[in-house]
Design an enzyme around this catalytic site. Structure first.
Site, PDB file in Angstrom:
ATOM      1  N   GLN A  21      21.357   2.487  31.271  1.00 49.56           N
ATOM      2  CA  GLN A  21      20.140   3.912  31.161  1.00 49.56           C
ATOM      3  C   GLN A  21      20.367   4.586  32.266  1.00 49.56           C
ATOM      4  O   GLN A  21      21.149   4.093  34.294  1.00 49.56           O
ATOM      5  CB  GLN A  21      18.971   3.193  31.953  1.00 49.56           C
ATOM      6  N   SER A  26      18.201   7.321  37.055  1.00 50.81           N
ATOM      7  CA  SER A  26      17.787   7.745  38.829  1.00 50.81           C
ATOM      8  C   SER A  26      19.175   8.586  39.613  1.00 50.81           C
ATOM      9  O   SER A  26      20.600   8.430  39.266  1.00 50.81           O
ATOM     10  CB  SER A  26      17.799   6.426  39.137  1.00 50.81           C
ATOM     11  N   SER A  62      21.379  -0.544  35.917  1.00 52.18           N
ATOM     12  CA  SER A  62      21.568  -1.899  35.800  1.00 52.18           C
ATOM     13  C   SER A  62      22.983  -2.168  35.074  1.00 52.18           C
ATOM     14  O   SER A  62      22.322  -1.883  33.220  1.00 52.18           O
ATOM     15  CB  SER A  62      19.754  -1.790  35.422  1.00 52.18           C
ATOM     16  N   GLU A  82       9.704   1.977  28.515  1.00 51.00           N
ATOM     17  CA  GLU A  82      10.004   0.883  29.546  1.00 51.00           C
ATOM     18  C   GLU A  82       8.568   0.587  31.105  1.00 51.00           C
ATOM     19  O   GLU A  82       8.946  -0.893  30.838  1.00 51.00           O
ATOM     20  CB  GLU A  82      10.995   1.960  30.876  1.00 51.00           C
ATOM     21  N   ASN A 124       5.143   0.423  43.423  1.00 50.14           N
ATOM     22  CA  ASN A 124       3.781   0.233  43.780  1.00 50.14           C
ATOM     23  C   ASN A 124       3.294   1.645  44.254  1.00 50.14           C
ATOM     24  O   ASN A 124       1.967   1.503  44.138  1.00 50.14           O
ATOM     25  CB  ASN A 124       3.957  -0.634  45.330  1.00 50.14           C
ATOM     26  N   GLU A 125       3.203   2.665  45.251  1.00 46.76           N
ATOM     27  CA  GLU A 125       3.256   3.014  45.783  1.00 46.76           C
ATOM     28  C   GLU A 125       2.954   4.687  44.455  1.00 46.76           C
ATOM     29  O   GLU A 125       1.291   4.782  44.540  1.00 46.76           O
ATOM     30  CB  GLU A 125       3.918   4.575  46.791  1.00 46.76           C
TER      31      GLU A 125
HETATM   32  C1  LIG Z   1      14.790  -3.431  39.630  1.00 50.00           C
HETATM   33  C2  LIG Z   1      15.497  -2.372  39.129  1.00 50.00           C
HETATM   34  C3  LIG Z   1      16.542  -1.809  38.110  1.00 50.00           C
HETATM   35  C4  LIG Z   1      16.330  -0.505  37.930  1.00 50.00           C
HETATM   36  N1  LIG Z   1      17.392   0.358  37.120  1.00 50.00           N
HETATM   37  C5  LIG Z   1      17.248   1.936  36.910  1.00 50.00           C
HETATM   38  C6  LIG Z   1      18.332   1.781  35.803  1.00 50.00           C
HETATM   39  O1  LIG Z   1      18.967   0.503  34.587  1.00 50.00           O
HETATM   40  N2  LIG Z   1      18.816   2.901  35.789  1.00 50.00           N
HETATM   41  C7  LIG Z   1      17.706   4.059  36.415  1.00 50.00           C
HETATM   42  O2  LIG Z   1      18.140   5.158  35.938  1.00 50.00           O
HETATM   43  N3  LIG Z   1      17.632   3.719  37.517  1.00 50.00           N
HETATM   44  C8  LIG Z   1      17.711   2.353  37.455  1.00 50.00           C
HETATM   45  N4  LIG Z   1      16.139   2.022  39.111  1.00 50.00           N
HETATM   46  C9  LIG Z   1      15.982   3.495  39.478  1.00 50.00           C
HETATM   47  C10 LIG Z   1      14.296   2.931  40.071  1.00 50.00           C
HETATM   48  O3  LIG Z   1      14.047   3.874  38.612  1.00 50.00           O
HETATM   49  C11 LIG Z   1      13.893   3.691  41.027  1.00 50.00           C
HETATM   50  O4  LIG Z   1      14.050   3.342  42.012  1.00 50.00           O
HETATM   51  C12 LIG Z   1      12.542   4.375  41.224  1.00 50.00           C
HETATM   52  O5  LIG Z   1      12.282   5.059  40.206  1.00 50.00           O
HETATM   53  C13 LIG Z   1      12.479   4.900  42.975  1.00 50.00           C
HETATM   54  O6  LIG Z   1      13.009   5.914  42.933  1.00 50.00           O
HETATM   55  P1  LIG Z   1      13.714   5.902  44.628  1.00 50.00           P
HETATM   56  O7  LIG Z   1      14.537   4.829  43.980  1.00 50.00           O
HETATM   57  O8  LIG Z   1      14.622   6.841  44.292  1.00 50.00           O
HETATM   58  O9  LIG Z   1      12.770   5.869  45.427  1.00 50.00           O
HETATM   59  P2  LIG Z   1      11.902   7.086  45.974  1.00 50.00           P
HETATM   60  O10 LIG Z   1      11.183   7.882  45.025  1.00 50.00           O
HETATM   61  O11 LIG Z   1      12.732   8.624  46.460  1.00 50.00           O
HETATM   62  O12 LIG Z   1      10.833   6.188  46.486  1.00 50.00           O
HETATM   63  C14 LIG Z   1      10.878   6.632  48.336  1.00 50.00           C
HETATM   64  C15 LIG Z   1       9.386   6.011  48.647  1.00 50.00           C
HETATM   65  O13 LIG Z   1       8.543   6.501  48.490  1.00 50.00           O
HETATM   66  C16 LIG Z   1       7.220   6.630  47.896  1.00 50.00           C
HETATM   67  N5  LIG Z   1       7.011   7.915  46.864  1.00 50.00           N
HETATM   68  C17 LIG Z   1       7.985   8.477  46.032  1.00 50.00           C
HETATM   69  N6  LIG Z   1       6.667   9.332  45.611  1.00 50.00           N
HETATM   70  C18 LIG Z   1       5.725   9.140  45.790  1.00 50.00           C
HETATM   71  C19 LIG Z   1       4.136   9.660  45.839  1.00 50.00           C
HETATM   72  N7  LIG Z   1       3.961  10.362  44.694  1.00 50.00           N
HETATM   73  N8  LIG Z   1       3.168   9.340  46.337  1.00 50.00           N
HETATM   74  C20 LIG Z   1       3.309   8.103  47.260  1.00 50.00           C
HETATM   75  N9  LIG Z   1       4.573   7.607  47.371  1.00 50.00           N
HETATM   76  C21 LIG Z   1       5.508   8.178  46.867  1.00 50.00           C
HETATM   77  C22 LIG Z   1       8.512   5.490  46.551  1.00 50.00           C
HETATM   78  O14 LIG Z   1       6.968   4.256  46.155  1.00 50.00           O
HETATM   79  C23 LIG Z   1       8.662   5.139  47.663  1.00 50.00           C
HETATM   80  O15 LIG Z   1       8.816   4.076  48.950  1.00 50.00           O
HETATM   81  C24 LIG Z   1      16.203   0.735  38.971  1.00 50.00           C
HETATM   82  C25 LIG Z   1      15.332  -0.149  40.265  1.00 50.00           C
HETATM   83  C26 LIG Z   1      14.703  -0.687  40.022  1.00 50.00           C
HETATM   84  C27 LIG Z   1      13.785  -1.266  41.403  1.00 50.00           C
END
Ligand SMILES: Cc1cc2nc3c(=O)[nH]c(=O)nc-3n(C[C@H](O)[C@H](O)[C@H](O)COP(=O)(O)OP(=O)(O)OC[C@H]3O[C@@H](n4cnc5c(N)ncnc54)[C@H](O)[C@@H]3O)c2cc1C
Length: 410
Positions: free
Chosen positions: A137, A140, A172, A255, A378-379
């Protein structure tokens, strides 16, 4: 809750057991079980594990147990969610895993079935289901995670092809994938949800570079994926050009269902109690209080899981809120794994082979964070609880109707 099975469900359970007994061995609960994951942190071990999961996916396919809930017209079994739950319950007792092939089916099957054309369905679905082709996928980006619609990877039309430039991250198993589902920005002038196009991309296309990211556990589950003038045929667009957001929503919904259905999984309280006893800490009042908390939380989670199953299987009762389950589950994991390391005393500070039990608890401490982020952080789930369960006002979205080009980029 209702645990009674219909005669048809009981017969199906017997059929599933017979299939598993004939094709797999029962779990031992020890390191001898291959389904626990790669034997070490090396790329060779990751590859060997990946191929074992592929072989199990093939066994499922050859015996008619792949795609249990997929419609028959797409080669699935045409079964109900209840049948898939029964299969999952029985398979959990055996040393088997479809690993990321199982996840890929949930991510890639629904968008192709629902939004793809017939040629795409015939070309990709059978090999997805058999495991002959592996998928990842590509959603991100460094500046687009929770706010996925803010994505920047650009696709520009050039005749019968699109030329893609940009970067994805946290993908992943992309290092093992033959194909990917990819979302790109095709109209920067439209509001962010409107100018997105969804592609199926061959990962061997020139210009794609996959760079594994090494995690704190030592393993490389994730990757960065770079696109440099990657040419994708226009026939690989799923749905409409600039209309990729509904296709993306289909993936995200599937998902969330996949992650939610993992709730209330196998108990690990017994492992924690065994560690406390092995270190002579089971009589310590503070440790006992922690053990009681972990035990109570596991019981509550398993009851929530049963309520969810009762609702899915019998349409009775009220299902627990999946966002509540996700937050409760990840908090419970944090409490449990921290206690696991704490009862080991000074040895708990060591890691991997140097640590007690070959670093079993240390590995869980380091990997717990992924479940708090994946499938919606979680947020973000707390926001959903606020809006859906508590009826609080929606999060403000000041850039929702602005052209994507004008919104503030991360
Ligand atoms: C085990 C795992 C597998 C994954 N696999 C894939 C994959 O195969 N393909 C893929 O494309 N992606 C994948 N991801 C990525 C995943 O989708 C993103 O990490 C996730 O969507 C969070 O985005 P970010 O890491 O950019 O954090 P951000 O969105 O930048 O968030 C940073 C912090 O801000 C907080 N935050 C953000 N928005 C808000 C809001 N509106 N209100 C309150 N708090 C907020 C978040 O909770 C977090 O603490 C995977 C992630 C994990 C952990």
């Amino acid at each position: 809750m209702n645990f009674d099975e219909s005669p048809e469900e009981a017969a199906l359970r017997a059929e599933i057991r017979a299939f598993l007994e004939a094709n797999a061995t029962r779990k031992t609960g020890t390191e001898a079980d291959w389904s626990r994951g790669p034997v070490d942190d090396s790329e060779d071990a990751a590859h060997a594990y990946f191929e074992k999961t592929r072989a199990w996916q093939r066994t499922l396919y050859d015996n008619g147990w792949a795609g249990i809930t997929w419609p028959k017209e797409f080669g699935g079994r045409g079964g109900t969610p209840a049948e898939a739950i029964i299969f999952g319950q029985e398979a959990a007792k055996f040393d088997v895993s479809a690993g990321f092939f199982g996840a890929a089916q949930s991510l890639v099957g629904p968008p192709i079935m629902r939004h793809g054309d017939q040629a795409q369905q015939e070309r990709y679905l059978p090999k997805l289901m058999s495991g002959e082709e592996s998928w990842c996928q590509l959603f991100s980006e460094p500046g687009a995670g929770s706010d996925l619609a803010a994505l920047s990877t650009r696709a520009v039309r050039d005749g019968d092809e699109f030329v893609v430039n940009g970067q994805k991250v946290w993908n992943s198993e992309a290092q093992h994938a033959d194909y990917g589902i990819l979302i790109t920005r095709t109209d920067p002038e439209a509001p962010k949800h409107k100018g997105i196009t969804f592609f199926l991309v061959d990962m061997r296309t020139p210009g794609i570079e996959v760079v594994p990211l090494r995690q704190a556990t030592g393993q490389s589950h994730f990757n960065e994926v770079f696109f440099n003038d990657v040419r994708i045929p226009a026939e690989n667009v799923v749905g409409e050009v600039d209309g990729g957001w509904p296709v993306t929503r289909t993936v995200l919904t599937s998902e969330a269902g996949m992650i939610g259905s993992g709730g209330g999984g196998a108990s690990s309280f017994d492992s924690l109690l065994a560690t406390a006893r092995a270190f002579g800490r089971a009589d310590d009042p503070v440790v006992r209080q922690g053990l009681a908390e972990v035990y109570s939380r596991e019981k509550m989670l398993s009851w929530m899981g049963l309520r969810m199953q009762t609702f899915v299987m019998h349409r009775r009762g009220t299902p627990p809120d999946p966002s509540v389950m996700k937050n409760f589950s990840t908090q419970s994991t944090e409490i449990k794994v921290n206690l696991g390391v704490a009862v080991e005393g000074p040895g708990g500070m060591l890691d991997r082979a140097d640590a007690p039990e070959a670093g079993f608890w240390q590995n869980l401490v380091l990997s717990q964070f992924s479940s708090r982020i994946g499938g919606g952080t979680n947020e973000v789930h707390r926001n959903m609880i606020a809006e859906r369960a508590l009826g609080l006002p929606r999060d403000i979205q000041p850039d929702k109707d602005l052209p994507w080009r004008e919104i503030l980029k991360a």
